[in-house]
Write an enzyme that holds these catalytic residues in place. Structure first.
Site, mmCIF file in Angstrom:
data_model
loop_
_atom_site.group_PDB
_atom_site.id
_atom_site.type_symbol
_atom_site.label_atom_id
_atom_site.label_comp_id
_atom_site.label_asym_id
_atom_site.label_seq_id
_atom_site.Cartn_x
_atom_site.Cartn_y
_atom_site.Cartn_z
ATOM 1 N N HIS A 197 -32.073 -23.183 69.991
ATOM 2 C CA HIS A 197 -32.680 -23.056 71.028
ATOM 3 C C HIS A 197 -32.821 -24.093 71.417
ATOM 4 O O HIS A 197 -32.720 -24.908 73.083
ATOM 5 C CB HIS A 197 -34.048 -22.523 71.163
ATOM 6 C CG HIS A 197 -34.859 -21.896 72.505
ATOM 7 N ND1 HIS A 197 -36.396 -22.216 72.603
ATOM 8 C CD2 HIS A 197 -34.342 -21.992 73.374
ATOM 9 C CE1 HIS A 197 -36.436 -21.831 73.686
ATOM 10 N NE2 HIS A 197 -35.583 -21.835 74.309
ATOM 11 N N HIS A 242 -33.277 -20.353 57.784
ATOM 12 C CA HIS A 242 -32.580 -19.948 58.964
ATOM 13 C C HIS A 242 -33.130 -18.885 60.869
ATOM 14 O O HIS A 242 -32.230 -18.868 61.201
ATOM 15 C CB HIS A 242 -32.544 -18.007 58.302
ATOM 16 C CG HIS A 242 -31.556 -16.900 59.381
ATOM 17 N ND1 HIS A 242 -30.201 -16.875 59.807
ATOM 18 C CD2 HIS A 242 -32.221 -16.287 60.552
ATOM 19 C CE1 HIS A 242 -29.781 -15.811 60.471
ATOM 20 N NE2 HIS A 242 -30.416 -15.101 60.824
ATOM 21 N N GLU A 243 -34.249 -18.621 60.357
ATOM 22 C CA GLU A 243 -35.378 -18.231 61.131
ATOM 23 C C GLU A 243 -35.289 -20.073 62.236
ATOM 24 O O GLU A 243 -35.623 -20.082 63.744
ATOM 25 C CB GLU A 243 -36.995 -18.028 60.876
ATOM 26 C CG GLU A 243 -36.105 -16.472 60.383
ATOM 27 C CD GLU A 243 -35.682 -15.410 61.486
ATOM 28 O OE1 GLU A 243 -35.499 -15.613 62.339
ATOM 29 O OE2 GLU A 243 -34.960 -14.618 60.845
ATOM 30 N N HIS A 272 -32.860 -20.538 64.312
ATOM 31 C CA HIS A 272 -32.812 -20.016 66.137
ATOM 32 C C HIS A 272 -33.489 -21.076 66.996
ATOM 33 O O HIS A 272 -33.069 -21.507 68.165
ATOM 34 C CB HIS A 272 -33.108 -18.439 65.399
ATOM 35 C CG HIS A 272 -32.806 -17.730 64.937
ATOM 36 N ND1 HIS A 272 -31.283 -17.138 65.442
ATOM 37 C CD2 HIS A 272 -32.842 -16.989 64.097
ATOM 38 C CE1 HIS A 272 -30.484 -16.475 65.175
ATOM 39 N NE2 HIS A 272 -31.721 -15.475 63.631
#
Length: 232
Positions: free
Chosen positions: A104, A96-97, A100
């Site tokens: 980006h 999940h991280e 991100h």
């Protein structure tokens, strides 16, 4: 007024239930070991590599539930347990991280908007309540003159910015989870039971953001009625 307290109480209860459920889910899936034996850090590094993302570091950060992606220094920060452990819960959080980080790298519009709002929200979150309360007190002390009203409205505007930020966060978080789950499935990283656990854990994690957004909206509406209602 009474209806507002019922709504706030319902949101608070729902928030507690979701948080408790999330905790139990992560405890459950922390016991589901990965067949590939990879740690959260290794999962994160592989997902970055598979997306051709370079220059992003995966680091361990102290504490629990401290996992986050920092777009400023391009780091995927994983809590110690997620970084080191080799289970379905750790895989879900790590992926999940990195989701991100992928957002980006691909200039995902909602993340870009959210990132631009961060400095403003840092100010608005700390000042809005003070301005609202100060404006209401000033209005009473000055016997209803306009200055107190305008101060309170300024606080209300700042609160509205923070509320908007909460809602903009929703598509960012859901999209990151979708990217994580798609990668875990397409790359056959997890077994059927492991994947089901990762999917369930991320689903409950996303619901915490929904509750936070609803709570922020309820507070905004309450103070709007308090401030604007006094003006009528």
């Amino acid at each position: 007024m009474f209806g507002y307290y019922i709504i706030i109480g319902a949101i608070a209860l729902f928030s507690w239930l979701v948080s408790a459920r999330l905790k139990s889910k992560f405890e459950k899936y922390s016991k589901v070991s990965l067949r590939n034996g990879m740690s959260g850090a290794e999962i994160a590094e592989k997902m970055l590599a598979d997306h051709g993302i370079r220059g992003v570091q995966v680091i361990s950060t102290p504490g629990q539930l401290t996992d986050h992606y920092n777009p400023v220094n391009k780091t995927v920060n994983l809590s110690e347990s997620v970084y080191n452990q080799r289970n379905a819960a750790s895989a879900a959080v790590a992926a999940h991280e990195v989701g991100h980080a992928v957002q980006h790298a691909q200039a995902y519009s909602w993340l870009t908007m959210r990132s631009k709002m961060v400095p403003m929200v840092n100010v608005s979150s700390s000042m809005s309540q003070w301005l609202i309360m100060g404006g209401l007190i000033l209005g009473i002390a000055s016997k209803g003159t306009s200055i107190g009203f305008y101060v309170a409205v300024a606080g209300l505007v700042l609160m509205a910015i923070a509320t908007a930020f909460s809602f903009i966060t929703l598509p960012v978080e859901y999209d990151a989870s979708n990217r994580a789950l798609a990668w875990l499935k397409n790359k056959n990283m997890l077994g059927q039971e492991e994947y089901a656990g990762a999917e369930d854990a991320l689903k409950w994690a996303a619901r915490t953001y929904v509750v936070a957004a609803l709570g922020a909206l309820a507070s905004l509406l309450y103070w709007a009625f308090q401030i604007l209602g006094r003006r009528e």
